[in-house]
Design a protein around this motif. Sequence first.
Motif: not given
Length: 92
Positions: A73-90
């Motif tokens: 299991a992996v737990v992220r230390k920070t939650v990505p902000t909107t500017s950090d998220v990439d994807g098809p609709g970014h």
Amino acid sequence: MPASEASAEAIAARLSALGLTTRVEEHNRDTSIEAEVPESLSAESWREALEVVAEADRFGLLATSLNDRTLWAVVRKTVPTTSDVDGPGHQR
């Protein structure tokens, strides 16, 4: 204690309570938890272990042809902000 650290520690503690030997490793962006799964683990304990790791950001099972099984299991230390998220609709 940051929420992510508490979450990782709780996952490791709950897996240990099921009788699994756990390893916890700190990384820059996340904390990983691994547990060796013995062949003798009951179906009920398997369900509980899966419920525990499902609380993480990512989880899975590594199985080898030698019947070694590692639940991770992996737990992220920070939650990505909107500017950090990439994807098809970014959009920027």
